[in-house]
Design a protein around this motif. Structure first.
Motif, PDB file in Angstrom:
ATOM      1  N   THR A  96       7.921 -11.863   5.562  1.00 60.37           N
ATOM      2  CA  THR A  96       7.625 -13.227   6.003  1.00 60.37           C
ATOM      3  C   THR A  96       6.147 -13.313   6.363  1.00 60.37           C
ATOM      4  OG1 THR A  96       7.926 -12.979   8.412  1.00 60.37           O
ATOM      5  CG2 THR A  96       9.916 -13.313   7.083  1.00 60.37           C
ATOM      6  N   SER A  97       5.599 -14.496   6.216  1.00 61.44           N
ATOM      7  CA  SER A  97       4.214 -14.733   6.588  1.00 61.44           C
ATOM      8  C   SER A  97       3.986 -16.229   6.722  1.00 61.44           C
ATOM      9  CB  SER A  97       3.257 -14.155   5.538  1.00 61.44           C
ATOM     10  OG  SER A  97       1.913 -14.348   5.923  1.00 61.44           O
ATOM     11  N   ASN A  98       2.888 -16.573   7.391  1.00 62.06           N
ATOM     12  CA  ASN A  98       2.502 -17.988   7.446  1.00 62.06           C
ATOM     13  C   ASN A  98       1.848 -18.433   6.146  1.00 62.06           C
ATOM     14  OD1 ASN A  98       3.303 -18.559  10.157  1.00 62.06           O
ATOM     15  ND2 ASN A  98       1.536 -17.400  10.884  1.00 62.06           N
ATOM     16  N   ARG A  99       1.414 -17.467   5.333  1.00 62.90           N
ATOM     17  CA  ARG A  99       0.655 -17.789   4.131  1.00 62.90           C
ATOM     18  C   ARG A  99       1.257 -17.147   2.883  1.00 62.90           C
ATOM     19  NH1 ARG A  99      -4.253 -19.851   5.434  1.00 62.90           N
ATOM     20  NH2 ARG A  99      -5.131 -19.449   7.500  1.00 62.90           N
ATOM     21  N   ALA A 100       0.982 -17.761   1.725  1.00 63.64           N
ATOM     22  CA  ALA A 100       1.297 -17.134   0.437  1.00 63.64           C
ATOM     23  C   ALA A 100       0.416 -15.897   0.290  1.00 63.64           C
ATOM     24  CB  ALA A 100       1.032 -18.122  -0.699  1.00 63.64           C
ATOM     25  N   PRO A 101       0.850 -14.897  -0.504  1.00 63.94           N
ATOM     26  CA  PRO A 101       0.070 -13.657  -0.613  1.00 63.94           C
ATOM     27  C   PRO A 101      -1.393 -13.879  -0.972  1.00 63.94           C
ATOM     28  CG  PRO A 101       2.195 -13.379  -1.671  1.00 63.94           C
ATOM     29  CD  PRO A 101       2.104 -14.824  -1.285  1.00 63.94           C
ATOM     30  N   GLU A 102      -1.643 -14.761  -1.942  1.00 65.00           N
ATOM     31  CA  GLU A 102      -3.020 -14.970  -2.397  1.00 65.00           C
ATOM     32  C   GLU A 102      -3.912 -15.637  -1.347  1.00 65.00           C
ATOM     33  OE1 GLU A 102      -0.355 -18.251  -4.128  1.00 65.00           O
ATOM     34  OE2 GLU A 102      -0.285 -16.075  -3.819  1.00 65.00           O
ATOM     35  N   ASP A 103      -3.282 -16.226  -0.318  1.00 63.91           N
ATOM     36  CA  ASP A 103      -4.060 -16.908   0.726  1.00 63.91           C
ATOM     37  C   ASP A 103      -4.206 -16.086   2.004  1.00 63.91           C
ATOM     38  OD1 ASP A 103      -4.291 -19.158  -0.909  1.00 63.91           O
ATOM     39  OD2 ASP A 103      -2.395 -20.007  -0.187  1.00 63.91           O
ATOM     40  N   LEU A 104      -3.706 -14.853   1.998  1.00 61.91           N
ATOM     41  CA  LEU A 104      -3.732 -14.044   3.218  1.00 61.91           C
ATOM     42  C   LEU A 104      -5.142 -13.663   3.650  1.00 61.91           C
ATOM     43  CD1 LEU A 104      -0.756 -11.572   2.630  1.00 61.91           C
ATOM     44  CD2 LEU A 104      -0.973 -13.168   4.534  1.00 61.91           C
ATOM     45  N   GLU A 112     -11.298  -6.285  -3.890  1.00 59.70           N
ATOM     46  CA  GLU A 112     -10.673  -5.540  -4.985  1.00 59.70           C
ATOM     47  C   GLU A 112      -9.355  -4.912  -4.549  1.00 59.70           C
ATOM     48  OE1 GLU A 112     -11.770  -1.830  -7.974  1.00 59.70           O
ATOM     49  OE2 GLU A 112     -13.395  -2.878  -6.933  1.00 59.70           O
ATOM     50  N   ILE A 113      -9.354  -4.281  -3.363  1.00 57.39           N
ATOM     51  CA  ILE A 113      -8.126  -3.669  -2.840  1.00 57.39           C
ATOM     52  C   ILE A 113      -7.083  -4.748  -2.559  1.00 57.39           C
ATOM     53  CG2 ILE A 113      -7.137  -2.417  -0.873  1.00 57.39           C
ATOM     54  CD1 ILE A 113      -9.764  -0.869  -0.703  1.00 57.39           C
ATOM     55  N   PHE A 114      -7.539  -5.861  -1.973  1.00 67.45           N
ATOM     56  CA  PHE A 114      -6.619  -6.961  -1.649  1.00 67.45           C
ATOM     57  C   PHE A 114      -5.984  -7.522  -2.920  1.00 67.45           C
ATOM     58  CE2 PHE A 114      -5.950 -11.571  -1.150  1.00 67.45           C
ATOM     59  CZ  PHE A 114      -4.951 -11.542  -0.196  1.00 67.45           C
ATOM     60  N   GLN A 115      -6.774  -7.660  -3.994  1.00 70.47           N
ATOM     61  CA  GLN A 115      -6.243  -8.229  -5.224  1.00 70.47           C
ATOM     62  C   GLN A 115      -5.159  -7.343  -5.827  1.00 70.47           C
ATOM     63  OE1 GLN A 115      -6.901 -11.383  -6.119  1.00 70.47           O
ATOM     64  NE2 GLN A 115      -5.183 -10.969  -7.487  1.00 70.47           N
ATOM     65  N   LYS A 116      -5.317  -6.009  -5.685  1.00 70.84           N
ATOM     66  CA  LYS A 116      -4.283  -5.082  -6.165  1.00 70.84           C
ATOM     67  C   LYS A 116      -2.985  -5.289  -5.395  1.00 70.84           C
ATOM     68  CE  LYS A 116      -7.396  -1.433  -7.787  1.00 70.84           C
ATOM     69  NZ  LYS A 116      -7.906  -0.071  -7.535  1.00 70.84           N
ATOM     70  N   LEU A 117      -3.103  -5.507  -4.072  1.00 70.35           N
ATOM     71  CA  LEU A 117      -1.918  -5.769  -3.246  1.00 70.35           C
ATOM     72  C   LEU A 117      -1.229  -7.055  -3.690  1.00 70.35           C
ATOM     73  CD1 LEU A 117      -0.049  -5.344  -0.798  1.00 70.35           C
ATOM     74  CD2 LEU A 117      -1.798  -6.444   0.623  1.00 70.35           C
ATOM     75  N   VAL A 118      -2.009  -8.113  -3.919  1.00 72.38           N
ATOM     76  CA  VAL A 118      -1.438  -9.401  -4.356  1.00 72.38           C
ATOM     77  C   VAL A 118      -0.729  -9.234  -5.700  1.00 72.38           C
ATOM     78  CG1 VAL A 118      -2.015 -11.751  -5.117  1.00 72.38           C
ATOM     79  CG2 VAL A 118      -3.087 -10.820  -3.065  1.00 72.38           C
ATOM     80  N   SER A 119      -1.353  -8.511  -6.619  1.00 71.51           N
ATOM     81  CA  SER A 119      -0.743  -8.293  -7.942  1.00 71.51           C
ATOM     82  C   SER A 119       0.582  -7.546  -7.821  1.00 71.51           C
ATOM     83  CB  SER A 119      -1.697  -7.505  -8.844  1.00 71.51           C
ATOM     84  OG  SER A 119      -2.888  -8.220  -9.039  1.00 71.51           O
ATOM     85  N   LYS A 120       0.621  -6.552  -6.918  1.00 72.10           N
ATOM     86  CA  LYS A 120       1.852  -5.777  -6.725  1.00 72.10           C
ATOM     87  C   LYS A 120       2.949  -6.653  -6.106  1.00 72.10           C
ATOM     88  CE  LYS A 120       3.648  -1.800  -7.494  1.00 72.10           C
ATOM     89  NZ  LYS A 120       3.675  -1.264  -8.856  1.00 72.10           N
ATOM     90  N   LEU A 121       2.577  -7.501  -5.156  1.00 73.09           N
ATOM     91  CA  LEU A 121       3.557  -8.411  -4.541  1.00 73.09           C
ATOM     92  C   LEU A 121       4.081  -9.414  -5.570  1.00 73.09           C
ATOM     93  CD1 LEU A 121       1.860  -9.090  -1.073  1.00 73.09           C
ATOM     94  CD2 LEU A 121       3.925  -7.764  -1.487  1.00 73.09           C
ATOM     95  N   ASP A 122       3.189  -9.916  -6.438  1.00 68.93           N
ATOM     96  CA  ASP A 122       3.609 -10.843  -7.501  1.00 68.93           C
ATOM     97  C   ASP A 122       4.602 -10.176  -8.447  1.00 68.93           C
ATOM     98  OD1 ASP A 122       2.121 -12.938  -6.577  1.00 68.93           O
ATOM     99  OD2 ASP A 122       0.425 -12.614  -7.922  1.00 68.93           O
TER     100      ASP A 122
END
Length: 540
Positions: free
Chosen positions: A274-282, A290-300
């Protein structure tokens, strides 16, 4: 619950509940698939380990025989070899030979052990995001409760608790690394008993250590297994991680979450978050893109993203009737102080035990002094909990040890005491998470508590924009309170620059949770859901 009048019907929540039901139905089959996979994986790993040791021993045997022959027949060339070895020590890449040896051995092992077993396709997890009070945590907790008896390895974390546990595991990993550098480490006991000379044994230890270091090169992957799997059982079957309030408040959170969640998802763990935001908006501050984008891609890839789109804060709409006891007293006047003291004495009297000064254990070997407590009941004033260097570790310890908490002298929050306000929000998060019964004596109503005073509002965007990195580091220390424990390279340069919008989410969440904690439905759940009562009932 809707039929019983405990919940109001909501189409967004209904959609989420149906998705959870569908995921639950697929879990039983997935659990069996993962049990079979882990059996095959364990056998494959045993074969690899046995072949690795056999190849190393064969090479050691050759080195041992060659060493004896060299010493007896070619003493001069041995001295020449030693001289050449010393010359080679100036090489800028001294580990290349060992690396080549390791890679060659790994290729041989691959051909002998065969291919790694194929990981079963995991059902997609669920990532819920939406407004405060829209029911995200409630729905996730319903799903988590329903998985009991279906999945062996399951954990439920709030963000603060998860970050602290990651810190603890990383600290232990660094400590173990230092211990394992000893030649007498338990890792190498099998080598000491071999019938080889000391030079060959040193070579074996070097090869074994290189293998271990290569496997544990990324510390977060090593932490990931310990983070989730039940320490008392072997790793088998499916794993589920329920993660409440995913945030990326600083660089450490991004790096740690990316490394651990990516590792867990790649090994078949199902994530419900759960979160207040969508993954890409965290990542509003654009840290470690770069590290954050890898996390978003994995969550997607591994999760369905579902917006719980209701604008309603349902905590405010929960029925308040049948509540025969006030638990939030305001303002701070003599009448309310007397009433607060009266209820404290009544609750203590019911316990039948006199309150005393106690100490409770906190993470990292620390202790926290509790001025007044007995039988799962404790009393504090606001400054003791939020006016000094305390944080999530202390609040988790309090929440686990006491089902009923009294807090007096809570002021209105303003910019002047913003550090205290942040700690108070963390405190409320943990008390709510552990389902504690809370009594408050405050200077303002719940609605007005975070509205600020004549000295200034609590939310001042300009002040947030110019917050210094040094202050950010200090606040991270206070919030996580990891004591004086060194965490190796990861602990340096960590900055906590929470944006103004993130803090507004936090303030709204705290107000919403304080409101719910006064409601009869929440109070009824204390005797079922608090960790002390769950232990009594034999639940995890």
């Amino acid at each position: 619950m809707v039929e019983d009048g405990k919940l109001q019907h909501d189409t967004f929540q209904e959609k989420v509940a149906m998705e959870f039901e569908d995921l639950l139905l697929r879990l039983e089959h997935y659990e069996k698939e993962m049990e079979e996979y882990h059996k095959k994986l364990a056998n494959w790993e045993n074969v690899r380990e046995n072949e690795s040791r056999r190849l190393m021993l064969e090479e050691a045997e050759l080195r041992h025989k060659d060493g004896e022959w060299t010493r007896s027949n070619y003493r001069e060339s041995w001295f020449l070899e030693r001289w050449m070895l010393r010359r080679r020590r100036g090489n800028p890449e001294p580990g290349v030979g060992r690396m080549v040896s390791y890679l060659n051995r790994e290729r041989k092992i691959d051909s002998l052990a065969g291919e790694r077993p194929v990981l079963p396709q995991a059902p997609k997890g669920i990532y819920l995001y939406g407004n405060v009070g829209s029911g995200k945590t409630m729905l996730m907790d319903m799903f988590y409760s329903a998985t009991e008896g279906i999945v062996k390895h399951r954990r439920r974390f709030h963000f603060h608790e998860a970050m602290l546990e990651i810190h603890e595991h990383m600290h232990n990993a660094w400590k173990n690394k230092i211990k394992d550098k000893s030649l007498h480490s338990r890792m190498f006991t099998w080598i000491h008993n071999l019938p080889f000379d000391s030079k060959v044994k040193e070579w074996l230890i070097g090869e074994e250590r290189y293998k271990q270091e290569t496997r544990e090169k990324h510390i977060l992957h090593a932490v990931a297994d310990k983070f989730l799997v039940d320490r008392q059982s072997a790793k088998s079957g499916a794993t589920i991680l329920c993660f409440d309030e995913i945030q990326t408040v600083d660089v450490f959170a991004i790096v740690a979450l990316s490394g651990i969640l990516s590792s867990l998802l790649s090994s078949g763990t199902i994530l419900v978050a759960t979160s207040n935001r969508a993954p890409e908006d965290l990542n509003q501050d654009g840290m470690q893109k770069e590290i954050f984008q890898k996390l978003v891609s994995k969550l997607d890839e591994c999760c369905q993203k579902i917006s719980v789109g209701s604008e309603i804060d349902y905590r405010r709409l929960m029925p308040s009737e049948n509540s025969n006891q006030v638990r939030y007293f305001w303002p701070l006047n003599s009448d309310n102080c007397r009433e607060f003291d009266k209820i404290w004495k009544e609750v203590i009297s019911q316990s039948g035990v006199k309150p005393t000064f106690n100490a409770i254990s906190v993470m990292f070997g620390r202790v926290l002094m509790v001025p007044e407590s007995c039988s799962g009941i404790a009393r504090f004033n606001f400054d003791y909990l939020c006016g000094r260097a305390t944080g999530a570790a202390d609040y988790i310890a309090i929440a686990r040890n006491y089902h009923t908490i009294f807090i007096s002298d809570i002021p209105m929050m303003s910019m002047r005491i913003r550090d205290k306000a942040r700690r108070f929000i963390t405190l409320i998060d943990e008390l709510y998470n552990h389902h504690c019964c809370l009594f408050c004596l405050a200077d303002a109503s719940i609605e007005d508590l975070f509205e600020g005073t004549d000295e200034g509002t609590l939310f001042d965007l300009e002040s947030f924009q110019f917050e210094t990195e040094t202050e950010g580091v200090r606040l991270r220390r206070d919030v996580l309170t990891a004591g004086s424990v060194g965490l190796g390279p990861t602990s340096t340069g960590i900055a906590s620059l929470m944006s103004g919008q993130e803090e507004m989410f936090a303030f709204r969440r705290a107000v919403s949770r304080l409101i719910e904690m006064q409601k009869p439905l929440y109070i009824e759940g204390v005797h079922i859901l608090h960790p002390m009562y769950q232990q009594q009932h034999g639940h995890l």
